[in-house]
Design a protein around this motif. Structure first.
Motif, PDB file in Angstrom:
ATOM      1  N   ARG A 161      42.767  17.453  71.735  1.00 42.36           N
ATOM      2  CA  ARG A 161      43.606  17.075  72.875  1.00 42.36           C
ATOM      3  C   ARG A 161      44.945  17.793  72.767  1.00 42.36           C
ATOM      4  O   ARG A 161      45.602  17.765  71.733  1.00 42.36           O
ATOM      5  N   LYS A 162      45.364  18.414  73.855  1.00 38.98           N
ATOM      6  CA  LYS A 162      46.611  19.173  73.850  1.00 38.98           C
ATOM      7  C   LYS A 162      47.787  18.389  74.418  1.00 38.98           C
ATOM      8  O   LYS A 162      48.932  18.823  74.295  1.00 38.98           O
ATOM      9  N   VAL A 163      47.516  17.266  75.056  1.00 40.03           N
ATOM     10  CA  VAL A 163      48.605  16.474  75.619  1.00 40.03           C
ATOM     11  C   VAL A 163      48.924  15.307  74.697  1.00 40.03           C
ATOM     12  O   VAL A 163      48.166  14.990  73.779  1.00 40.03           O
ATOM     13  N   THR A 209      38.176  11.744  75.310  1.00 41.10           N
ATOM     14  CA  THR A 209      39.014  12.120  76.443  1.00 41.10           C
ATOM     15  C   THR A 209      38.886  11.122  77.574  1.00 41.10           C
ATOM     16  O   THR A 209      37.835  10.548  77.783  1.00 41.10           O
ATOM     17  N   ARG A 210      39.958  10.936  78.294  1.00 35.86           N
ATOM     18  CA  ARG A 210      39.987  10.084  79.477  1.00 35.86           C
ATOM     19  C   ARG A 210      41.220  10.452  80.278  1.00 35.86           C
ATOM     20  O   ARG A 210      42.244  10.839  79.729  1.00 35.86           O
ATOM     21  N   SER A 211      41.121  10.340  81.575  1.00 30.95           N
ATOM     22  CA  SER A 211      42.258  10.711  82.408  1.00 30.95           C
ATOM     23  C   SER A 211      43.057   9.489  82.830  1.00 30.95           C
ATOM     24  O   SER A 211      43.849   9.559  83.738  1.00 30.95           O
ATOM     25  N   LEU A 267      53.600  -6.089  82.151  1.00 33.82           N
ATOM     26  CA  LEU A 267      53.618  -4.822  82.876  1.00 33.82           C
ATOM     27  C   LEU A 267      52.969  -3.776  81.985  1.00 33.82           C
ATOM     28  O   LEU A 267      53.291  -3.676  80.794  1.00 33.82           O
ATOM     29  N   LEU A 268      52.061  -3.002  82.558  1.00 34.90           N
ATOM     30  CA  LEU A 268      51.338  -1.990  81.793  1.00 34.90           C
ATOM     31  C   LEU A 268      51.408  -0.669  82.534  1.00 34.90           C
ATOM     32  O   LEU A 268      51.000  -0.569  83.686  1.00 34.90           O
ATOM     33  N   ARG A 269      51.956   0.341  81.875  1.00 34.75           N
ATOM     34  CA  ARG A 269      52.041   1.679  82.461  1.00 34.75           C
ATOM     35  C   ARG A 269      51.811   2.709  81.367  1.00 34.75           C
ATOM     36  O   ARG A 269      52.185   2.509  80.214  1.00 34.75           O
ATOM     37  N   GLY A 270      51.225   3.819  81.749  1.00 37.89           N
ATOM     38  CA  GLY A 270      51.017   4.898  80.802  1.00 37.89           C
ATOM     39  C   GLY A 270      51.095   6.237  81.492  1.00 37.89           C
ATOM     40  O   GLY A 270      50.893   6.341  82.703  1.00 37.89           O
ATOM     41  N   ALA A 271      51.387   7.269  80.734  1.00 36.10           N
ATOM     42  CA  ALA A 271      51.461   8.612  81.301  1.00 36.10           C
ATOM     43  C   ALA A 271      51.169   9.638  80.226  1.00 36.10           C
ATOM     44  O   ALA A 271      51.571   9.481  79.069  1.00 36.10           O
ATOM     45  N   PHE A 272      50.446  10.681  80.612  1.00 42.87           N
ATOM     46  CA  PHE A 272      50.266  11.834  79.745  1.00 42.87           C
ATOM     47  C   PHE A 272      51.420  12.801  79.976  1.00 42.87           C
ATOM     48  O   PHE A 272      52.015  12.841  81.055  1.00 42.87           O
ATOM     49  N   ASP A 284      51.641  14.118  88.997  1.00 37.46           N
ATOM     50  CA  ASP A 284      50.318  14.689  88.726  1.00 37.46           C
ATOM     51  C   ASP A 284      50.106  14.885  87.229  1.00 37.46           C
ATOM     52  O   ASP A 284      49.005  14.669  86.711  1.00 37.46           O
ATOM     53  N   MET A 285      51.154  15.290  86.518  1.00 42.36           N
ATOM     54  CA  MET A 285      51.028  15.482  85.073  1.00 42.36           C
ATOM     55  C   MET A 285      50.709  14.172  84.365  1.00 42.36           C
ATOM     56  O   MET A 285      50.018  14.148  83.346  1.00 42.36           O
TER      57      MET A 285
END
Length: 729
Positions: free
Chosen positions: A169-171, A41-43, A269-274, A139-140
């Protein structure tokens, strides 16, 4: 009553879950939790690596029963210490019967974002991760959580029952690692300039997800889409994010991130989202869109238009697919945060992109670096690409969004000048800025512990805690006299259309920048402010050179924050006020108010109001009060001295005549000046001048005509244009 011991074996990266009986049970009755190594896990989502040490909290819910109606009888924080080898004891006393044990692990964001706390009381069927009030899409993107449950029957004859729960992991996660971002693309019959890049979904993100599944083994997807219907997962303003065109103007460039926490290749360019799992819809699941502006053949400019959309397909060539829990959807390859080894950003010079779907459990990279998923940001309510503030001092709020994870940030202002010119590459600066750059005109209002303004101002702020906050930005007045050309009559006009065009672009430019600790480049918010329009209205003892500064907008008008266009509202036309009042009860003048200097009329009326003089109470809600505004000049050190005699005000007769005469169609530039002054021929404008001891009437000017000396009833609805003097010239 029997004691129950629950052994939580958390899903490993490579190993199977381990189950066994704990030998070191504390005395008494309760639940003993233990964890196996390898919790992934990691945020922060910047690569496909994982690290259990970012788990910040674990809680256990115990339900009496095994169906949707089972009631939660215990919800407990297990006092997670961040050590995978520790066991955790929860004292409780359970009677014989069937139970469901539900464990939840959260990062440092998910608990508050989805309401996953240790105070749950409800049924098993209603146990969900729900987007909390006040939380939103942003926030998500930085929140992930894990959950697992198991049912057990506790028998009378059993002393201890082993309960094994596997957390998963649920996301899901979407990661975009890109290169060759074009500065322009072919669009319609010409070229469009690229300003933004975004990743969109086939449907709006979900805001809640069940933590219990009545059909074990089936895929679980979220529900309750965002109320806004917003399908954008994340968007990048390339200019604000410090991207600049290369030497050929073909692709955007930016130095790669080179910190202990994150390494990226140059010009990427580097972007990520859960996000919560998303069932497939009728539209393409993922879209990468470039936004920008273009100009048609007739000169019409369109802003914030999608100018190119890339096809994103999976390894099977499908564009429509579900986004499942515990899977990472990668556009481009980024294996590790702290290294660029094996990096392969997706190339945007083509038209088709492939998304690689990876089960997080199959990822073999082991790296413990925490990562900034996104630096602190500045959010505003205006479109910085087109919006320009008017000349009078103004205040506006910005939201400083904390970085994730939260780190110290520093806020400052970068003004356009010769030294900082490179920072404004790709930005059209003001027409006069090269010769007369402006500095120290942006400040931040200081507030106390309760958020109330103290009356002090700063030009730079550092927050060691890195908290998000709403901040008030203050822009000084911008009123610098420009040179007009004489016509031999003692008056001065704008005599060429080239000068009209130059004055249309007479504004100043700056960035508000926020730097996050550990990053080199700031996030930027572009701020531009128009200079007042220089007009000639005749020399007097109060204004020896005869020049005044006029705002570009009438009272009650504004520039649209999305398009930048002038908007005239229904409340722009107003009455004069002071019904049935003679000049002596308004300004103290015996028969007529001043014809040349509106500030004299307003100051006199304001002083009578403050003193409580006869008729002074009528100043309230009059046009004199509505247009009166002190000139604001906050010094570089943040100090400000109020001066009630330096004001914006309603023009006197000759001043309003001076403004309105610039759009006279008989003048060479009259028609062009209508756009410059945001004024139309024939529009009626109030003056602060009253003649002949009139009780019910005041003078007005019909703009752009020669029929000037006109009176109107003070309850008529006319326009009003603020002016001021060049006090510093």
């Amino acid at each position: 009553m029997l004691a129950v011991m629950a052994l939580l074996a958390v899903s490993c990266i490579k190993d199977e879950p381990v189950c066994g009986t704990c030998e070191d049970n504390p005395d008494g009755k309760g639940i003993l939790l233990s964890f196996s190594a390898g919790t992934d896990t990691r945020s922060n989502l910047y690569s496909s690596e994982v690290d259990y040490r970012d788990v910040k909290a674990v809680c256990l819910y115990v339900f009496r029963g095994t169906d949707a109606n089972a009631e939660c009888i215990l919800s407990e924080d297990v006092d997670w210490q961040g050590d995978i080898s520790q066991t955790y004891w929860i004292s409780t006393d359970l009677s014989a019967g069937s139970y469901t044990f539900l464990a939840i692990g959260t990062d440092d964001n998910a608990g508050s974002v989805y309401g996953l706390t240790a105070d749950y009381r409800g049924t098993l069927g209603d146990c969900m991760a729900r987007l909390a009030e006040g939380k939103e899409k942003a926030d998500m993107a930085t929140a992930q959580f894990f959950a697992g449950y198991v049912t057990r029957t506790v028998a009378e004859e059993e002393d201890v029952v082993d309960v094994e729960v596997t957390l998963t992991r649920k996301v899901a996660g979407v990661l975009a690692y890109l290169k060759n971002i074009p500065c322009w693309v072919d669009f319609r019959s010409g070229k469009a300039t690229v300003t933004d890049l975004r990743i969109s979904l086939g449907s709006s993100q979900n805001t809640q997800m069940a933590l219990w599944n009545v059909s074990a083994g089936n895929a679980v997807y979220g529900s309750e889409p965002l109320e806004s219907g917003d399908k954008v997962l994340f968007e990048v303003d390339l200019t604000a994010d410090s991207y600049t065109p290369d030497a050929e103007g073909r692709y955007y460039t930016k130095k790669g991130i080179k910190t202990d926490e994150l390494q990226t290749v140059d010009n990427s360019l580097l972007r990520g989202a859960f996000l919560l799992p998303l069932a497939e819809s009728k539209e393409s699941t993922l879209k990468l869109e470039l936004l920008g502006f273009y100009t048609t053949g007739d000169g019409t400019e369109y802003q914030n238009v999608v100018v190119k959309t890339y096809t994103i397909q999976n390894s099977e060539g499908k564009q429509i697919f579900s986004i499942d829990e515990n899977k990472l959807y990668c556009i481009g390859k980024k294996l590790s945060d702290a290294s660029t080894d094996g990096d392969k950003p997706a190339d945007l010079s083509g038209n088709i992109l492939q998304v690689n779907v990876i089960k997080w459990n199959d990822i073999e990279v082991d790296n413990s670096f925490p990562t900034v998923i996104g630096p602190a940001r500045i959010e505003s309510d205006y479109n910085q690409k087109v919006y320009i503030f008017d000349a009078p001092e103004t205040e506006f709020p910005v939201y400083l969004q904390a970085s994730s994870p939260v780190k110290e940030w520093r806020l400052k202002v970068c003004y356009y000048n010769e030294t900082n010119k490179a920072s404004f590459s790709g930005v059209e600066v003001g027409a006069y800025e090269a010769e007369t750059p402006q500095e120290n005109w942006i400040h931040f209002a200081v507030t106390d512990a309760e958020g109330k303004p103290t009356g002090e101002y700063e030009s730079e702020i550092t927050d060691p805690n890195g908290d998000g906050r709403i901040l008030t930005v203050v822009l000084n007045d911008f009123a610098v006299q420009r040179t007009l050309e004489g016509e031999g009559s003692g008056k001065y006009y704008i005599v060429t259309e080239d000068m009209v065009e130059k004055l249309k672009k007479d504004y100043r430019t700056a960035y508000i920048e926020i730097y996050t600790s550990g990053t080199v480049e700031p996030y930027r918010l572009l701020v531009r402010q128009y200079n007042a329009l220089t007009i000639y209205a005749g020399a007097t003892k109060d204004v020896p050179n005869g020049f005044r500064a006029a705002a570009r907008l009438d009272y009650g008008c504004h520039f649209d924050k999305e398009t930048g266009a002038m908007v005239r509202t229904d409340t722009a036309a107003v009455g004069w006020g002071y019904w049935s009042s003679i000049p002596i009860n308004i300004t103290g003048d015996l028969t007529e108010t001043d014809y040349w200097v509106g500030a004299v009329n307003t100051i006199n009326a304001y002083n009578r109001y403050k003193k409580g003089s006869l008729g002074g109470e009528n100043y309230v809600e009059s046009i004199l009060q509505k247009l009166r505004k002190e000139v604001i000049e906050i010094a570089a050190d943040g100090t400000y001295t109020s001066d009630e005699n330096k004001i914006w005000c309603l023009p006197a007769y000759h001043e309003m005549w001076g403004v309105a005469d610039y759009i006279n169609p008989n003048r060479k530039t009259g028609e062009a000046c209508q756009d410059l002054f945001n004024m139309k021929v024939g529009d009626k404008y109030w003056c602060s001048t009253i003649k002949d001891n009139d009780i019910n009437e005041s003078l007005y000017i019909p703009a752009g005509t020669t029929n000037y000396l006109q009176e109107a009833d003070r309850d008529d609805k006319l326009y009003a244009r603020p002016i001021r003097q060049f006090y510093t010239n």
